[in-house]
Design a protein around this motif. Structure first.
Motif, short mmCIF file in Angstrom:
data_model
loop_
_atom_site.label_atom_id
_atom_site.label_comp_id
_atom_site.label_asym_id
_atom_site.label_seq_id
_atom_site.Cartn_x
_atom_site.Cartn_y
_atom_site.Cartn_z
N PRO A 531 15.52 -47.49 -107.89
CA PRO A 531 15.40 -48.03 -106.52
C PRO A 531 14.11 -49.15 -105.88
N TRP A 532 14.64 -49.81 -106.12
CA TRP A 532 13.95 -51.59 -106.36
C TRP A 532 13.14 -51.92 -105.30
N ALA A 533 13.87 -51.49 -103.74
CA ALA A 533 13.03 -51.60 -103.01
C ALA A 533 11.97 -51.06 -102.30
N ALA A 534 12.12 -50.29 -103.33
CA ALA A 534 11.00 -48.35 -102.70
C ALA A 534 9.41 -49.26 -102.54
N GLY A 535 9.29 -50.41 -103.21
CA GLY A 535 7.83 -50.57 -103.12
C GLY A 535 7.44 -51.99 -102.72
N LEU A 536 8.75 -52.87 -102.09
CA LEU A 536 9.27 -53.87 -101.49
C LEU A 536 8.28 -54.25 -99.77
#
Length: 539
Positions: A531-536
């Motif tokens: 989930p690469w966008a969780a920290g976005l």
């Protein structure tokens, strides 16, 4: 002598070829300097979330059904919605995911203990029945999974308890469990698993991830919303909404990124406008560690290119650093084997020693000419296929053509329209008359065996029927002991590399562009399954 336009820099071989035979004997071609890249697995943490982040995909997904998600745009979106039994982290480690435990009580049995307290977006709790239903879809020929290479050894999948799933294999297979960290192990609710239009714009998916499926407007955008009830607080989404655009035209996409219309995008090949993105005052480029590489796939079953000595000669004479500098704009490091360092997820010292013992990436024109003499100085031309309208294909082919001419090899370039190029991978008739073709290729897990399995006898990707490593691949896939497996795999790698079954060219990093207002995206290859966008969020 050279009829096609050649890149201006780094083509010393081509210039030497034009200088005549006497000049070739007196001097070696000037070699391009090695390429050193600073590759990342993380970006700066976001200070806070944003109401909306807009991201671009290189094309509109065909579906977000996990079993058919084996491609860039599909997985970029899906990774934020649907979770797998295991989790491939940004630094290439495999950790527990929806399964808190994976056990291997017998060589042909994997038992997964499902994590308690996880809920789907509709509030229903995750159970073993959901997991079993999701994995069983890969066994249904009518559904046509794209992950079949990992499921061909599976005999059956059973829910053997309310929170336990048992997978029985026909034979031991070390890659199956690792694949559970990719979309091959993604879980949807049992109710959705039965839907015929799962993954379509009208139905979407029902999963457990940090973002929920909100809506899909065909031809326009795909929208995800934050899952405020997400079970893993360490990966809770910071931003409220993630909107994916489908800007396929590269120039338009670069302009949208520079203008701030779009906040970010992943590239697996450098766009022609990479220089503009690097110089942009509105954002920045990050290069990430990757499992992707640039290679020339061997497809010849007869003729000069079917001779390992001819392939070895061409490989030895090639300036890989020039490919990096000219074709990939300085973003791709030369590589001496198909599986580079990011694949070494176990027994790293063993793999490093084996890699260092392989023929170096640097040129050796004298040895290349000697090999061609031993091969009988073939005069029959070699045909290399390239994808139409692809600068990376054309420029690499020009360099290889010039390299061949410097050696006395005749190389013909066949342009295949982009709409037909994919047929080369699946249709033997499409490969008739073609000795080799270019590809970006990647494995999915940090194990070199995942790459070298392509050379199984009779396998759909063993395009030139390379026969030398079939038995060792089967032994390695059945070997659960890391040291014993590494010994087998390094042996496979040595044979494949020295025979140049496929020609390794360059490692291709992930190219991530983010607007300066955002940060926190994962820049490394696991973004396809993590989930690469969780920290976005806000920079």
């Amino acid at each position: 002598m050279i009829r096609r336009a050649l890149p201006a820099a780094g083509l010393a071989l081509a210039l030497t070829a034009c200088g005549g035979a006497q000049q070739q004997q007196q001097q070696q071609p000037a070699q391009s300097a090695p390429v050193a890249l600073d590759l990342k697995t993380s970006t700066a943490a976001a200070a806070t979330g944003l109401d909306k982040v807009t991201w671009n995909l290189p094309y509109e997904p065909q579906t977000i059904d996990p079993i058919r998600s084996f491609n860039y745009a599909e997985n970029t979106a899906l990774a934020n919605m649907c979770e797998s039994l295991l989790r491939l982290t940004p630094d290439f480690k495999i950790e527990p995911g929806l399964a808190e435990k994976a056990e291997n009580p017998t060589p042909t049995t994997w038992v997964y203990t499902i994590r308690k307290g996880v809920k789907f977006w509709d509030g229903k709790e995750l159970t073993a029945a959901d997991v079993a239903a999701s994995l069983e879809r890969h066994l249904d020929p009518a559904l046509g999974t794209w992950w079949g290479d990992y499921f061909h050894t599976v005999e059956k999948v059973e829910a053997t308890g309310p929170m336990q799933v048992t997978v029985t294999l026909k034979q031991p297979d070390v890659l199956f469990n690792q694949a559970m960290a990719t979309a091959a192990g993604a879980v949807v609710s049992a109710e959705y698993a039965a839907k015929k239009d799962l993954g379509s714009p009208t139905t979407g998916v029902m999963c457990t991830g940090p973002f929920t499926f909100k809506g899909w407007k065909p031809g326009d955008s795909l929208t995800l919303a934050r899952n405020d009830a997400y079970w893993d607080t360490t990966l809770a989404a910071k931003s409220k909404e993630l909107v994916f655009r489908f800007i396929a035209d590269e120039t338009t996409a670069v302009n949208a990124l520079r203008s701030g219309e779009v906040d970010g995008q992943y590239f697996y090949l450098p766009p022609a406008g990479l220089g503009q993105l690097k110089e942009s005052t509105t954002g920045s480029v990050t290069l990430g560690k990757s499992l992707t590489f640039w290679t020339l796939l061997g497809a010849a079953k007869s003729g000069p290119y079917a001779d390992p000595k001819v392939r070895q000669a061409l490989s030895l004479a090639l300036d890989r650093a020039a490919i990096s500098k000219v074709v990939f704009q300085g973003t791709a490091a030369p590589q001496r084997a198909l599986a580079g360092a990011e694949y070494w997820g176990y027994e790293q010292n063993t793999f490093k020693q084996a890699y260092d013992a392989l023929p170096p990436e640097t040129q050796d024109l004298a040895k290349a000419k000697q090999l061609l003499t031993e091969a009988g100085s073939p005069t029959q031309p070699i045909t290399i296929a390239i994808q139409g309208s692809a600068a990376t294909h054309e420029q690499t082919a020009n360099l290889i053509k010039a390299t061949g001419e410097a050696l006395g090899l005749k190389i013909n370039i066949k342009v295949v329209p982009v709409e037909q190029y994919g047929n080369l991978y699946s249709d033997p008739k499409a490969r008739e008359g073609i000795d080799a073709f270019f590809s970006t290729w990647y494995g999915n897990v940090p194990d070199p065996l995942d790459i070298y399995t392509v050379f199984l006898a009779g396998g759909r990707t063993n395009f030139n029927d390379y026969p030398a490593v079939d038995a060792d691949i089967k032994k390695a896939r059945a070997e659960y002991d890391p040291a014993a497996r590494a010994a087998l795999v390094t042996g496979i790698q040595d044979k494949v590399t020295r025979d140049v079954a496929w020609m390794p060219l360059n490692n291709l990093p992930v190219i991530l562009y983010m607007n300066k207002r955002v940060t926190g995206a994962v820049p490394s290859f696991p973004y396809l399954y993590y989930p690469w966008a969780a920290g976005l969020g806000a920079a």
